[in-house]
Design a protein around this motif. Structure first.
Motif, PDB file in Angstrom:
ATOM      1  N   ALA A  36      -1.655   6.289   2.497  1.00  0.00           N
ATOM      2  CA  ALA A  36      -2.188   5.302   2.874  1.00  0.00           C
ATOM      3  C   ALA A  36      -2.761   5.021   4.278  1.00  0.00           C
ATOM      4  O   ALA A  36      -1.814   5.251   5.170  1.00  0.00           O
ATOM      5  CB  ALA A  36      -1.572   3.819   2.017  1.00  0.00           C
ATOM      6  N   GLY A  37      -3.821   4.343   4.501  1.00  0.00           N
ATOM      7  CA  GLY A  37      -4.401   4.025   5.628  1.00  0.00           C
ATOM      8  C   GLY A  37      -5.015   2.774   6.019  1.00  0.00           C
ATOM      9  O   GLY A  37      -5.340   2.188   4.786  1.00  0.00           O
ATOM     10  N   GLU A  38      -5.033   2.083   6.897  1.00  0.00           N
ATOM     11  CA  GLU A  38      -5.894   0.705   7.168  1.00  0.00           C
ATOM     12  C   GLU A  38      -7.439   1.128   6.904  1.00  0.00           C
ATOM     13  O   GLU A  38      -8.539   0.337   6.499  1.00  0.00           O
ATOM     14  CB  GLU A  38      -5.801   0.157   8.734  1.00  0.00           C
ATOM     15  CG  GLU A  38      -4.086  -0.426   8.696  1.00  0.00           C
ATOM     16  CD  GLU A  38      -4.092  -1.185  10.005  1.00  0.00           C
ATOM     17  OE1 GLU A  38      -5.113  -0.765  10.936  1.00  0.00           O
ATOM     18  OE2 GLU A  38      -3.300  -1.845  10.210  1.00  0.00           O
ATOM     19  N   THR A  39      -7.852   2.402   7.291  1.00  0.00           N
ATOM     20  CA  THR A  39      -9.086   3.048   6.937  1.00  0.00           C
ATOM     21  C   THR A  39      -8.819   4.444   6.158  1.00  0.00           C
ATOM     22  O   THR A  39      -7.765   5.121   6.564  1.00  0.00           O
ATOM     23  CB  THR A  39     -10.006   3.338   8.316  1.00  0.00           C
ATOM     24  OG1 THR A  39      -9.354   4.386   9.119  1.00  0.00           O
ATOM     25  CG2 THR A  39     -10.061   1.921   8.787  1.00  0.00           C
ATOM     26  N   LEU A  94      -1.974  -2.247  -1.327  1.00  0.00           N
ATOM     27  CA  LEU A  94      -3.124  -1.930  -0.168  1.00  0.00           C
ATOM     28  C   LEU A  94      -3.294  -3.020   0.412  1.00  0.00           C
ATOM     29  O   LEU A  94      -3.808  -3.355   1.683  1.00  0.00           O
ATOM     30  CB  LEU A  94      -3.961  -1.090  -0.506  1.00  0.00           C
ATOM     31  CG  LEU A  94      -3.619   0.479  -0.770  1.00  0.00           C
ATOM     32  CD1 LEU A  94      -5.198   1.125  -1.522  1.00  0.00           C
ATOM     33  CD2 LEU A  94      -3.637   1.289   0.645  1.00  0.00           C
ATOM     34  N   ASP A  95      -3.401  -4.331  -0.454  1.00  0.00           N
ATOM     35  CA  ASP A  95      -3.782  -5.656   0.219  1.00  0.00           C
ATOM     36  C   ASP A  95      -2.863  -5.897   1.459  1.00  0.00           C
ATOM     37  O   ASP A  95      -3.246  -6.791   2.351  1.00  0.00           O
ATOM     38  CB  ASP A  95      -3.898  -6.720  -0.903  1.00  0.00           C
ATOM     39  CG  ASP A  95      -4.835  -6.552  -1.840  1.00  0.00           C
ATOM     40  OD1 ASP A  95      -5.904  -6.244  -1.472  1.00  0.00           O
ATOM     41  OD2 ASP A  95      -4.500  -6.659  -2.975  1.00  0.00           O
ATOM     42  N   ARG A  96      -1.535  -5.581   1.353  1.00  0.00           N
ATOM     43  CA  ARG A  96      -0.616  -5.879   2.574  1.00  0.00           C
ATOM     44  C   ARG A  96      -0.435  -4.819   3.835  1.00  0.00           C
ATOM     45  O   ARG A  96       0.222  -4.656   4.376  1.00  0.00           O
ATOM     46  CB  ARG A  96       0.651  -6.308   1.803  1.00  0.00           C
ATOM     47  CG  ARG A  96       0.681  -7.430   0.865  1.00  0.00           C
ATOM     48  CD  ARG A  96       1.938  -7.850   0.499  1.00  0.00           C
ATOM     49  NE  ARG A  96       3.044  -6.895   0.354  1.00  0.00           N
ATOM     50  CZ  ARG A  96       4.082  -6.799   0.355  1.00  0.00           C
ATOM     51  NH1 ARG A  96       4.912  -7.852   0.677  1.00  0.00           N
ATOM     52  NH2 ARG A  96       4.895  -5.792   0.150  1.00  0.00           N
ATOM     53  N   PHE A  97      -1.200  -3.484   3.297  1.00  0.00           N
ATOM     54  CA  PHE A  97      -1.056  -2.405   4.244  1.00  0.00           C
ATOM     55  C   PHE A  97      -1.532  -2.802   5.572  1.00  0.00           C
ATOM     56  O   PHE A  97      -2.424  -3.258   5.805  1.00  0.00           O
ATOM     57  CB  PHE A  97      -1.596  -1.312   3.652  1.00  0.00           C
ATOM     58  CG  PHE A  97      -1.405   0.042   4.100  1.00  0.00           C
ATOM     59  CD1 PHE A  97      -0.157   0.890   4.171  1.00  0.00           C
ATOM     60  CD2 PHE A  97      -1.977   0.324   5.399  1.00  0.00           C
ATOM     61  CE1 PHE A  97      -0.027   2.027   4.709  1.00  0.00           C
ATOM     62  CE2 PHE A  97      -1.623   1.416   6.391  1.00  0.00           C
ATOM     63  CZ  PHE A  97      -0.701   2.311   5.825  1.00  0.00           C
ATOM     64  N   SER A  98      -0.663  -2.171   6.631  1.00  0.00           N
ATOM     65  CA  SER A  98      -0.849  -2.368   7.890  1.00  0.00           C
ATOM     66  C   SER A  98      -0.285  -1.180   8.823  1.00  0.00           C
ATOM     67  O   SER A  98       0.988  -0.920   8.320  1.00  0.00           O
ATOM     68  CB  SER A  98      -0.585  -3.956   8.664  1.00  0.00           C
ATOM     69  OG  SER A  98       0.668  -4.120   8.496  1.00  0.00           O
ATOM     70  N   GLY A  99      -0.779  -1.226   9.883  1.00  0.00           N
ATOM     71  CA  GLY A  99       0.036  -0.067  10.780  1.00  0.00           C
ATOM     72  C   GLY A  99      -0.449   1.258  10.567  1.00  0.00           C
ATOM     73  O   GLY A  99      -1.584   1.420  10.265  1.00  0.00           O
ATOM     74  N   ALA A 100       0.258   2.114  11.041  1.00  0.00           N
ATOM     75  CA  ALA A 100      -0.223   3.620  11.019  1.00  0.00           C
ATOM     76  C   ALA A 100      -0.099   4.143   9.826  1.00  0.00           C
ATOM     77  O   ALA A 100       0.841   3.792   8.710  1.00  0.00           O
ATOM     78  CB  ALA A 100       0.996   4.444  11.776  1.00  0.00           C
ATOM     79  N   ALA A 101      -1.222   4.916   9.553  1.00  0.00           N
ATOM     80  CA  ALA A 101      -1.276   5.850   8.224  1.00  0.00           C
ATOM     81  C   ALA A 101       0.165   6.298   7.891  1.00  0.00           C
ATOM     82  O   ALA A 101       0.947   6.919   8.678  1.00  0.00           O
ATOM     83  CB  ALA A 101      -2.272   6.801   8.022  1.00  0.00           C
ATOM     84  N   ARG A 102       0.617   6.240   6.390  1.00  0.00           N
ATOM     85  CA  ARG A 102       1.993   6.886   6.082  1.00  0.00           C
ATOM     86  C   ARG A 102       1.957   7.507   4.811  1.00  0.00           C
ATOM     87  O   ARG A 102       0.859   6.877   3.960  1.00  0.00           O
ATOM     88  CB  ARG A 102       2.940   6.059   6.419  1.00  0.00           C
ATOM     89  CG  ARG A 102       3.086   4.647   6.064  1.00  0.00           C
ATOM     90  CD  ARG A 102       3.695   3.751   6.194  1.00  0.00           C
ATOM     91  NE  ARG A 102       3.638   2.557   5.738  1.00  0.00           N
ATOM     92  CZ  ARG A 102       3.109   1.446   6.271  1.00  0.00           C
ATOM     93  NH1 ARG A 102       2.191   1.664   7.298  1.00  0.00           N
ATOM     94  NH2 ARG A 102       2.946   0.377   5.823  1.00  0.00           N
TER      95      ARG A 102
END
Length: 204
Positions: free
Chosen positions: A10-13, A73-81
């Protein structure tokens, strides 16, 4: 029974998720598509032995869903991982009935001519801080891995780390097939190991 189907980064984008995979494995991903219901989009990498990897993110051009998105994904933040591992089962309803509450309820989904059912918690958050597997049941005989380019990538292992890893392993032991997945006590997170054209690679 369940067995490893694919892993998700997952990633912010989507660009961030794709770049993270390509930097770690030194291979390029191919076009995936868009998902309705959760309004996400992905890029894909075919792996040997019927597995695959997806880079996934919220689609900024999509609508706002009426429910929490999958993979938290609604709470995802930070570097992709590396964020999730997904197991396929032949009878999703029976598998869910054999597991404790929290793994979610089946949602019918499709992308192009691919159709599947996936168990998604109402909150979007899987048990054990998202370290429990998401469960999927593919409909018909169509599976995305068979359509993906092969680039000499083979997953050699997946380590699931969590403070309660032993408990999670015991919970899944009667259902989980295959030898790729191992459990270790530690901070919550995933680590996948690959052989890419004879070179060892690690993705976290």
């Amino acid at each position: 029974m369940m067995e490893l189907d694919h892993v998700a980064v997952a990633g912010e984008t989507l660009a961030a998720a794709q770049a993270h995979v390509e930097a770690a494995l030194e291979v390029s991903l191919q076009q995936g598509g868009e998902h309705d219901v959760f309004f996400t989009h992905n890029m894909l990498l075919g792996l040997e032995e019927g597995l695959y990897l997806e880079a996934i993110a919220i689609n900024p051009d999509g609508a706002v869903p009426k429910r929490a998105r999958w993979f938290d994904l609604d709470r995802f933040s930070g570097a992709a991982r590396l964020s999730n591992w997904i197991c396929r089962c032949t009878d999703l309803d029976a598998t869910l009935a054999a597991l404790p509450d929290g793994f979610g309820a089946p949602v019918s989904l499709q992308r192009g001519d691919l159709r599947w059912r996936m168990a998604v918690p109402e909150s979007g958050i899987l048990p054990y801080d998202n370290c429990a597997p998401a469960l999927i049941e593919w409909e018909d005989a169509v599976h995305p891995a068979a359509r993906l380019d092969q680039k000499g990538c083979r997953m050699t292992g997946l380590t699931v780390r969590h403070p309660q890893a032993a408990e999670l392993a015991q919970l899944l032991a009667p259902h989980l097939q295959g030898a790729l997945v191992a459990f270790e006590t530690g901070s919550a997170g995933l680590e996948a190991r690959f052989d890419v054209a004879g070179q060892a690679r690690v993705l976290r």
